[in-house]
Motif scaffolding. Sequence first.
Motif, mmCIF file in Angstrom:
data_model
loop_
_atom_site.group_PDB
_atom_site.id
_atom_site.type_symbol
_atom_site.label_atom_id
_atom_site.label_comp_id
_atom_site.label_asym_id
_atom_site.label_seq_id
_atom_site.Cartn_x
_atom_site.Cartn_y
_atom_site.Cartn_z
ATOM 1 N N MET A 196 0.790 6.860 -6.753
ATOM 2 C CA MET A 196 -0.226 7.908 -6.884
ATOM 3 C C MET A 196 0.440 9.286 -6.876
ATOM 4 O O MET A 196 0.078 10.175 -7.644
ATOM 5 N N PRO A 200 -7.418 -4.443 -9.818
ATOM 6 C CA PRO A 200 -6.627 -3.616 -8.898
ATOM 7 C C PRO A 200 -6.263 -4.389 -7.631
ATOM 8 O O PRO A 200 -7.060 -5.174 -7.134
ATOM 9 N N ILE A 201 -5.033 -4.174 -7.150
ATOM 10 C CA ILE A 201 -4.593 -4.780 -5.887
ATOM 11 C C ILE A 201 -4.507 -3.685 -4.826
ATOM 12 O O ILE A 201 -5.138 -3.755 -3.785
ATOM 13 N N VAL A 202 -3.694 -2.682 -5.117
ATOM 14 C CA VAL A 202 -3.635 -1.460 -4.304
ATOM 15 C C VAL A 202 -3.571 -0.333 -5.330
ATOM 16 O O VAL A 202 -2.548 -0.130 -5.969
ATOM 17 N N GLU A 203 -4.658 0.384 -5.504
ATOM 18 C CA GLU A 203 -4.722 1.381 -6.586
ATOM 19 C C GLU A 203 -3.614 2.420 -6.440
ATOM 20 O O GLU A 203 -3.334 2.839 -5.317
ATOM 21 N N ALA A 260 0.837 -1.202 0.000
ATOM 22 C CA ALA A 260 0.000 0.000 0.000
ATOM 23 C C ALA A 260 0.872 1.253 0.000
ATOM 24 O O ALA A 260 0.511 2.275 -0.585
ATOM 25 N N TRP A 261 2.030 1.166 0.656
ATOM 26 C CA TRP A 261 2.930 2.325 0.707
ATOM 27 C C TRP A 261 3.505 2.606 -0.676
ATOM 28 O O TRP A 261 3.648 3.758 -1.086
ATOM 29 N N ALA A 289 2.002 1.851 -3.407
ATOM 30 C CA ALA A 289 0.871 2.363 -4.197
ATOM 31 C C ALA A 289 0.748 3.874 -4.005
ATOM 32 O O ALA A 289 0.460 4.613 -4.946
ATOM 33 N N MET A 290 0.986 4.323 -2.772
ATOM 34 C CA MET A 290 0.905 5.765 -2.520
ATOM 35 C C MET A 290 2.073 6.495 -3.193
ATOM 36 O O MET A 290 1.927 7.643 -3.617
ATOM 37 N N ASP A 291 3.230 5.827 -3.294
ATOM 38 C CA ASP A 291 4.332 6.394 -4.088
ATOM 39 C C ASP A 291 3.866 6.600 -5.526
ATOM 40 O O ASP A 291 4.142 7.626 -6.149
#
Lengths: 141, 397
Positions: B160, B206-209, B153-154, B156-158
Amino acid sequence: MTLSQLTIEAQRAYPPRESEFTRTFWSALREGRWLTTRCKSCERKTFPPKLVCPHCWATDVEWVKLGAQGTLYSWTRIHAAPAVFASEAPYACGIVDLDEGIRLACRLVEAEQSPLAVGQRMEMVVLQYQDGPIFAARPCA
Amino acid sequence: MTRNVAIIGTSAIPVGRHQTADDAQQQTLEHEIMTRLVVDAVRDAGVDKKDIQSLVFTLPRPYTRQKYFHTFLMGQLRLACKGNVMEVMGNGMTAALAFDQACNDILLGRSEVSLALGINMESAVSATEHMMSSMRTTGDVDFHTSAGFTPIAWYAMDAMRYMHEHGATREHLAAVAVKNRHHASLNPLAQYRKPITLEEVVGQRPIVEPLGLYDVPPRGDGAACLVLATEEIAKSLGKPYALVRGRGFCHDGTHQISDVPNDMIAFTSAQQAAADAYTQAGIGPADIDLAELYAPCTIVEILVSEAIGLVPKGQGGRAALEGETRLGGRIPISTSGGLTSRGHPAYVTSLYNYVELAEQLRGRAGERQVADARFGMATGELGNYNAALIHVLEAKQ
């Protein structure tokens, strides 16, 4: 600062532990109050609250109010979740930069009329589960 | 005289699903895989059993029934030594630390020949169960895990954030997965080898958008063994070897997230560790011929390759899309297939990266061979690249 509170009819999936020190934070959150610690020596706030100042290592810290407003630095929507969170998936999590210069990561509450976007204005809220609180953020109305 | 360390031998099993379920009648036993790999790697190196004076193992997953696996294996091999025998652990950095520590034993004069080795078995444990443990490895277990964050998830935020800052698209990220799958199609050690298209990657669930199934690492098992030696011994064997020319480590003093707002996707620890490794090696990014990066997701390869100076900031996705980082391109990255296709048995992942560099720098990579490969770089990480351990290797005859 008192935060808006949303009632959730469920138990927290993975409840945080409370220590004698962090109980102040979680007990306040249970009442909607949003706190962290500030170092009495270098006067810097930190989040999550810490009993040793990470900046100057002073051990004399005090509890202070945090602001509720900030900006969404980044976010994701988690579809593949650990077993205890599976029933909540997909759910959104993100990183919020509070206006007072503190960055934190938390659950996000989505609102249909205001889809999540980097740079969006956010407001911290408390999710009041049956067994205790979790802090979260949602797009400002 | 300063001692130097060389990789002189390697062995590995193909990454894949090797672990057996607890109730399977016939079990796969970790030590049976590992003892064979030690013999294979030592044979590849051309040294004797008695030359080995130090062994640094990666910690096995908690699912491995045999505890104290390292000393158990010493008994299986009747391998007596007086340098060092240990298991190391550093989450994603585990195998990079095993390699680094095995190098140290040689640099300190404790051994002339060291092994860096390990096995990671986890695929028979379901992803949702495995995540019950892995969710406690990133962020703060009380303040972050309670919100439902998972390790990827971290990243994924990178992704985004990167898309926001640089106008990168899902296709830019997907291009890394397509490129790496092509590389994996040429690597017998890779877990997934069937070529894929940009449309297929973008079309995955999607896994972690914004990351989909092919942007994130598959789950798999692996085991590998590296034989390291002093350069003196490497030279005496009369075969090509890969010399460790530079090493850099940096921990940025944060874990996953800095509460003082920073440029989260700059990966400053990788920048710093790479700068130190380049300086030691007396080279710069332009001298690197190939890189094997610890990059669990497509976005991570982009961000690390930018941080260590192989591609300009904001251009990592474009570089993959335009073939710059593909075999035959300006700077081939993840020629093994990377973590998304070669596979990611996390605690031994970096061992596979050194295996690939050793193959390339010894001119043995077959269809994947980077022509005239001289300098190779490998990275390892902790957290969201809050720490990086980076090595520069050079081909020697």
